[in-house]
Design a protein around this motif. Sequence first.
Motif, short mmCIF file in Angstrom:
data_model
loop_
_atom_site.label_atom_id
_atom_site.label_comp_id
_atom_site.label_asym_id
_atom_site.label_seq_id
_atom_site.Cartn_x
_atom_site.Cartn_y
_atom_site.Cartn_z
N PHE A 92 0.81 -1.22 0.00
CA PHE A 92 0.00 0.00 0.00
C PHE A 92 0.85 1.27 0.00
O PHE A 92 0.60 2.20 0.74
N SER A 514 -20.82 -4.69 -1.41
CA SER A 514 -21.33 -5.44 -0.26
C SER A 514 -20.27 -5.62 0.83
O SER A 514 -19.08 -5.81 0.54
N LYS A 515 -20.74 -5.58 2.09
CA LYS A 515 -19.83 -5.85 3.20
C LYS A 515 -19.81 -7.33 3.55
O LYS A 515 -18.96 -7.78 4.30
N ARG A 592 -7.00 -0.65 -7.87
CA ARG A 592 -6.74 -0.02 -6.57
C ARG A 592 -7.94 -0.11 -5.62
O ARG A 592 -7.77 -0.53 -4.47
N PRO A 593 -9.15 0.28 -6.08
CA PRO A 593 -10.28 0.14 -5.14
C PRO A 593 -10.52 -1.29 -4.68
O PRO A 593 -10.84 -1.52 -3.52
N SER A 596 -7.76 -2.50 -2.18
CA SER A 596 -7.73 -1.78 -0.90
C SER A 596 -9.01 -2.00 -0.09
O SER A 596 -9.14 -1.50 1.01
N LYS A 597 -9.95 -2.76 -0.66
CA LYS A 597 -11.17 -3.05 0.09
C LYS A 597 -10.85 -3.96 1.27
O LYS A 597 -10.04 -4.89 1.15
N ALA A 598 -11.51 -3.68 2.39
CA ALA A 598 -11.26 -4.48 3.60
C ALA A 598 -11.75 -5.91 3.40
O ALA A 598 -12.70 -6.16 2.67
N ASP A 599 -11.08 -6.83 4.09
CA ASP A 599 -11.45 -8.26 3.99
C ASP A 599 -12.84 -8.51 4.54
O ASP A 599 -13.21 -7.91 5.54
N LYS B 134 -8.46 -0.46 8.13
CA LYS B 134 -9.30 -0.70 6.95
C LYS B 134 -8.90 -2.00 6.25
O LYS B 134 -9.12 -2.17 5.05
N TYR B 155 -7.67 3.33 -1.42
CA TYR B 155 -6.26 2.92 -1.53
C TYR B 155 -5.35 3.96 -0.89
O TYR B 155 -4.48 3.62 -0.08
#
Lengths: 599, 391
Positions: A92, A514-515, A592-593, A596-599, B134, B155
Amino acid sequence: MNRIRKFDLYLLERFPLLWHTKICYMLLYSVLLSAVFYLWGFFYTNQYHINNRPVNLYFSDSYATFFLVIFFIIGITFWALSYFKKSAVKNFYPLQRFYFTKLFLNFILIFWSLTWPSKTFNWGVNQKVKTLASLEELQQAIKTINTAHAFLPESSSDYEAKHFLATKYPNVEWVRFNKTDSIWNDDGISLLESTRNGFRDYIPEEHPEATNNIEGVTIQLLQTKKEAMIDTCNQGYHTVVTKSLKYKDLTSNKFYDLRNYEKELISSDHFDFPEYDLFQSYWAQIHNRYGNRYYEYYYDDFQSVKPEINKQVNELLDKDSPKAISEVVNQYQHFLKKYGIHHYLEPDTILNYLAKHPNAISQKTIVSVNGWGIESKRLRRNRFPSFEAYQQYRNNKDLDNDYLPAYFVDRDQVKQLYRNVYDANFPYIDWEYLFVILIISTALSFVFILFSFSDLLTLLLAIPFGGILLVLNILCIVFLTSFGIHENFDTKISIHVILFMTLMYGLLFWFDQSKKVHKRILNITFYLCFLLTAFLPHALLFLIDNLFKKDLISSCGNEYTQHTVFFYWLPDPLLSLLLPVAFMLLFMKFIRPVISKAD
Amino acid sequence: MNKFQTKINQCRNHLLNQDIDLGFRRLVDCVLDTQNLDLYSHIIEIVSWYDENPADTETYLDKLNTLITKLEQIEIPDSGFDQTLITTKDLKKQYPRSAFAIGPIDIELKAGEIWGLVGENGNGKTSLLRVLAKDLQYDQGEISYESKLEKLDSYNLRTQLTYIPQRTPKWYGSLKSNLKFTASQYGLSGIENELTVLMYIIRFGLWKFRNHVWNELSSGYKMRFELARTFLRKPRLLLLDEPLANLDVLAQQVVLEDLKNMSQSLSNPLGIVLSSQQLFEVEKIADKLIFLKNGKPIYVNQNEEKEAVNEGSQTILEMDLEIEKDKLSELLAPLSLQKITYNGGVYIVHIDKAGCINEVLQILINQQVPIIYVRDISKSTRRFFIQKQHA
């Protein structure tokens, strides 16, 4: 070493991406490898190879392909190990603008550069060919070669009167009995004659007055003219017989006569290289608008009439100077020796024999086209006191295999030499090869881009998922196309493909928002969508064409499809490469989006 | 006197007291605060010189004092502190197929603050750190970041929220080249890259190891490398998962002290959340503590020395004594002894009276009880790590 370190530091401090991809070192590796392969090509090539094998095969003949693959694998392995040891994305770190685009182009350049040795090998080959065989000398020798072969008879058919007549009277058709002289031979000739009601097939038997008998050969000589077809739906020309001609009115040559000879072993315009610009050369190869010669230039010269060579031979004969003829044949022999062409000739013996026996050209071959069984030829020939005796014996024998022609010139070697010198002096951009290489490089780059931001397990999991989706799609297509009319086949497929792609992109969007969806599922969907993106432009063009194409019937009643312009874009290799690359580059904005999304 | 001047005075005092290493580290912090490349060069020259002349301490001190004089002429305002970096409200994280849940967590972390995250294993410390970074999705509640961070896409936000896991991945190449790569990714090029990297190498005591590779470094130096790499990134929020694990006692102290000082950086004041099992060490540097028990937080504000959970006016002592439990009970009975538990080889003594450690010690000395150690854990999160007594 110190300079390399400084350079490395310079890259690291100012161009971290170039430093990370190690592109400079890989290009250096490629250049060094290219230099080695250039030398390899240069030293591999010798006169024997030039005379026997097309230059473009030396790369595989010399096992250079094998070694290039090994060097490619070694280079890529070490490079990949070095590259994947660090990752700005997985850590990152901030990424510069168009990071993935630049990374992708770096990869393509690296993979492409590793194929350069195959080109430089050929450059080395070409350079050696130029060194060993002078273009100017070969150009000047064409006349000698072609003229000399008139006096080195190989086949009686080369001396038939029809060749001479064809040079003088282009509109005279020659019809003769078949080999057994039992029926008129109409192979390949479609002649018509005028009647009150129009035209009908010309049948030689119905025109006995047109028949000529020359030296035991039955022929008809027919003057013809071309007439346009009346039927506009079947455009073309008829060949219509206008009158019959008498042989003696056309020529005083014998039926088999040296004066009839017009064959060219090497075309007089052999070295006329067509001047194409880049676009034309691309178009010529890919769309074949400029004929075959550009990339597969060799064609058989026997098909066309060559008045020039006939004129040269006749000039020599008119001089009535055996010395002049002998000089030409000896010059040719000198040429053969110089370029190591496989041959066995005794020019004076052959010429003396021809002078003494003018009919020899219609008898058994004197100079064959290859040197098969050269030793047995010599043995048999030496049993006879003279060539004349040997040839007379052969003429009385049915089986030529036992007593082969005493002399030979490996004509294929002469042709190969000329072809290779042409190729070496006029290299061209092999667009097809270039596109194949670039497409492979792009595909590999795509895989490496995926590895740059993915974990191995998820990436491997995407393969069976993709496989399952592929099978489901095939089943769907089979099911869909099993019903309805056949004409809708393409339309159904294109709609299905686009719907499937839309569904996949929809799922990707949903999973991203979605989460609840596991990150691994999102990643797998992303990889599959990334892959699909490569095919998206063509799928869209295919769909648009299918939706807007029209099935029409011409005024002549023929069914045809009026396609949109996109239909003609689809097979174009340039677009096949550029459109997927452009779409993939656009899709890279989503990397990138997603990562970088949370697990 | 602002923070920068205070820092310079501390440097000078440390050097005057011959506490050279500490004074030097403070000095490097001050130079880093200035973000002045000339001063970076100056201190790097001093370090290079000292590396070649380790015995000449006097000249070394002169050189450092010269630099301090230079620094005294520079003014750096205190700014950026007290700015809230991250706020969580009723943050909850539920694990699928499990009854275990973390939260609700309420955090308000400001620049310059350090929060300690303590708790037994499996109570959600790592998960909470990953949620804050995050890296892990949460189920309920809100997380908001400072306005500058809030504007960033996901990001770029993660480039500012640096999470260091307990087990840091192996890296390849030399220590310095790795730091230079990080610096160049963060836009430091040319001489700025070189000097800044060397500054952090010096700051984290990695000068002698700058050309070493991963295999050649001990765990402590690996952690220092990670910190150097992290601070090169100029993070706004630093999330450390068990940074003290695998470190010896001395290394733990150095790392914690470095963290404390770096959080107070004037050029980039940052917030730090760190999880650890080293309760007393963390308590020394943390401004606030969160004790996670079964995912539920208990907050302890170290600065205010005020407990969020009201435990009454008790004294809780942790004692390692060579005495039987019954005998100890008998001795401490006059001090309103509430209970004694034997916990992990030591006694935990609860007395219903505030601040009575001296009285306890007096009794033990009078009775000639051999004392190994006694620690007052009345305000320490250590008190939450007491096993329940089973019948």
